[in-house]
Design an enzyme around this catalytic site. Structure first.
Site, PDB file in Angstrom:
ATOM      1  N   GLU A  56       0.880  -1.178   0.000  1.00  0.00           N
ATOM      2  CA  GLU A  56       0.000   0.000   0.000  1.00  0.00           C
ATOM      3  C   GLU A  56       0.904   1.211   0.000  1.00  0.00           C
ATOM      4  O   GLU A  56       1.697   1.412   0.923  1.00  0.00           O
ATOM      5  CB  GLU A  56      -0.917  -0.014   1.221  1.00  0.00           C
TER       6      GLU A  56
ATOM      7  N   CYS B  84      -1.607   8.750   4.058  1.00  0.00           N
ATOM      8  CA  CYS B  84      -1.590   8.271   2.665  1.00  0.00           C
ATOM      9  C   CYS B  84      -2.779   8.825   1.904  1.00  0.00           C
ATOM     10  O   CYS B  84      -2.693   9.107   0.707  1.00  0.00           O
ATOM     11  CB  CYS B  84      -1.618   6.747   2.632  1.00  0.00           C
TER      12      CYS B  84
END
Length: 474
Positions: A230, A264
């Site tokens: 990720e 993120c």
């Protein structure tokens, strides 16, 4: 030394793992993995639930570590512990239902069973921006699936990871099944390059993910090792003329500046329709002026420091290079920490944003009515696919963007951060990651191998289950 990003004080000291430490830990984990995998799923799930209870019982200590070691605000520290607890409980529930043996169809006289088993030793490499939640999310998923785990926290935030592992041991996870190895790139490379590592879960930057992927393929005699990655994104929010300005501004401030922009999922690129851009930008500037920048341990603080001096210097160099395009920039209070002033930067084109700037820097561009299709296509063409926001009160617009956007998480008329385990599974596509999504119903499947056992029951004198049927059932 582990430093407090708010004032540079020493929080604690950690000794980096050596190559010998890495070898011993992986050998121990490989030896322990089969017995751990053979334990009933219920036992492994119960360990996770006991860990969740311990996290809640030690919440204040963990929050204190998150504030001092990672520079998190008090509100973010509360959310950090809550998310870690959610991961533990969610994966425990998922394991109980998903990891049981399954009987498959077949002809009379044959029994087919599907079993899901741990892959062996999983390496879990976590980031500093969620040093407890992402750390434990990866670790708990791997453990409950029947793997032994080598966990490497980010070098900036090892203390909270150590405390989490101590609580995991206290919850019943054997010491030889779960190991924690602190250190930097050298330690990570040693773990990834070890032939007894059977899987890798990684959250961090795309360049590091590419390096890991390449290193996993260096040894031609090594089996192909699954990588769950990720990474970040150039996350955009589209605002059209129907959007409610007050809601837009509140969600932009939350998405771009909470956690000092170090998520993120954080908003990096605000794209506002021409007709309403001036009014929304004026309101946004006013909202930015209300932000309190300072000590994250102060309950009044909205924006704390960035993680370390290296991050601060990189962000500040870019911020200064864009000074001619500043729309609005806040003043920093006198401090000794690693702070960056929240700044709104105008771009001529969305393509001018070439990379992710992991801090409280927001870029803004405008778009014209009738260009929605091409706008979404241009965002897709950037290659990232983590999060996208849309503010519109037109359902057809939301439906269109939902069909066109190539992102893992699309947020409509709300902020773009704060994904909830089980409700908003998180993870992207393209340059933003491999999937499956963390906190979602498919995540555990990447941590297991599938094995099918097919048995000819006629070799034992026929299908015994037929003997139990009543005449009316035949």
């Amino acid at each position: 030394n582990v430093l407090n990003p708010a004032d540079g004080s020493v929080v604690g000291t950690v000794i980096e793992a050596t190559a010998a430490d890495v070898h011993r830990a992986i050998a121990s984990a490989a030896a322990a993995a089969p017995a751990w995998n053979e334990r009933p799923v219920e036992d492994r799930a119960a360990c996770l639930e006991r860990l969740a209870d311990l996290l809640e019982a030690n919440r204040l200590e963990l929050m204190r570590l998150a504030v001092r070691e990672a520079g998190k605000t008090v509100g973010d520290a509360v959310a950090e512990v809550r998310e870690a607890v959610d991961f533990c409980r969610y994966y425990a529930v998922q394991a109980r239902t998903q990891l049981q043996p399954e009987i498959l169809p077949g002809p009379t006289g044959e029994r087919n069973e599907l079993h899901l088993v741990g892959r062996g030793v999983f390496a879990c490499i976590s980031p500093w921006n969620f040093p407890l939640a992402i750390f434990l999310g990866q670790v708990c998923a791997a453990l409950v699936a029947g793997n032994a785990v080598i966990a490497k926290p980010a070098p900036q935030t090892p203390l909270i990871a150590f405390r989490a592992v101590e609580l995991a041991w206290q919850a019943g996870i054997p010491h030889d099944v779960l190991h924690v190895l602190p250190g930097g790139v050298e330690v990570g490379d040693a773990i990834i390059g070890h032939g007894q590592v059977n899987g890798v879960a990684f959250t961090g930057s795309m360049p590091t993910a590419r390096t890991i992927a390449r290193n996993l393929l260096k040894d031609d005699n090594r089996p192909i090792v699954p990588l769950i990655a990720e990474t970040g994104g150039l996350n955009a929010m589209i605002v059209d003329s129907s959007a409610l300005p007050e809601q837009v501004v509140a969600d932009v401030v939350t998405s771009a500046f909470r956690s000092a922009g170090q998520r993120c999922s954080a908003l990096r690129l605000l794209i506002v329709q021409d007709e309403v851009a001036d009014g929304i930008i004026t309101m946004l500037k006013g909202a930015m002026d209300t932000l309190v920048i300072g000590d994250p341990a102060d309950i009044r603080t909205d924006v704390g420091p960035v993680i370390d001096a290296g991050a601060r210097d990189k962000l500040e160099a870019y911020r200064q290079s864009a000074e001619g395009n500043w729309v609005h920039a806040l003043e920093l209070p006198q401090n000794t920490g690693t702070f960056i002033a929240p700044t709104l930067i105008r771009l001529n084109s969305l393509e001018d944003l070439k990379q992710e700037w992991f801090g409280p820097l927001l870029h803004v561009v405008t778009w014209k009515a009738g260009e929605l299709d091409s706008l979404v296509a241009r965002i897709n063409a950037l290659g990232y696919g983590l999060t996208m926001g849309l503010h519109s009160r037109i359902k057809a617009t939301a439906d269109k963007v939902g069909l066109m956007a190539r992102v893992g998480n699309l947020y409509v008329n709300r902020s773009m951060i704060g994904a909830v385990v089980g409700s908003q599974p998180f993870g992207g596509e393209g340059l933003s990651g491999t999937g499956p999504k963390a906190g979602g119903p498919h995540f555990l499947m990447r941590f297991v191998s599938e094995r099918t056992i097919s048995t000819d029951t006629t070799s034992a004198g026929g299908n015994a289950t037929l003997l139990s049927l009543a005449e009316t059932d035949v």
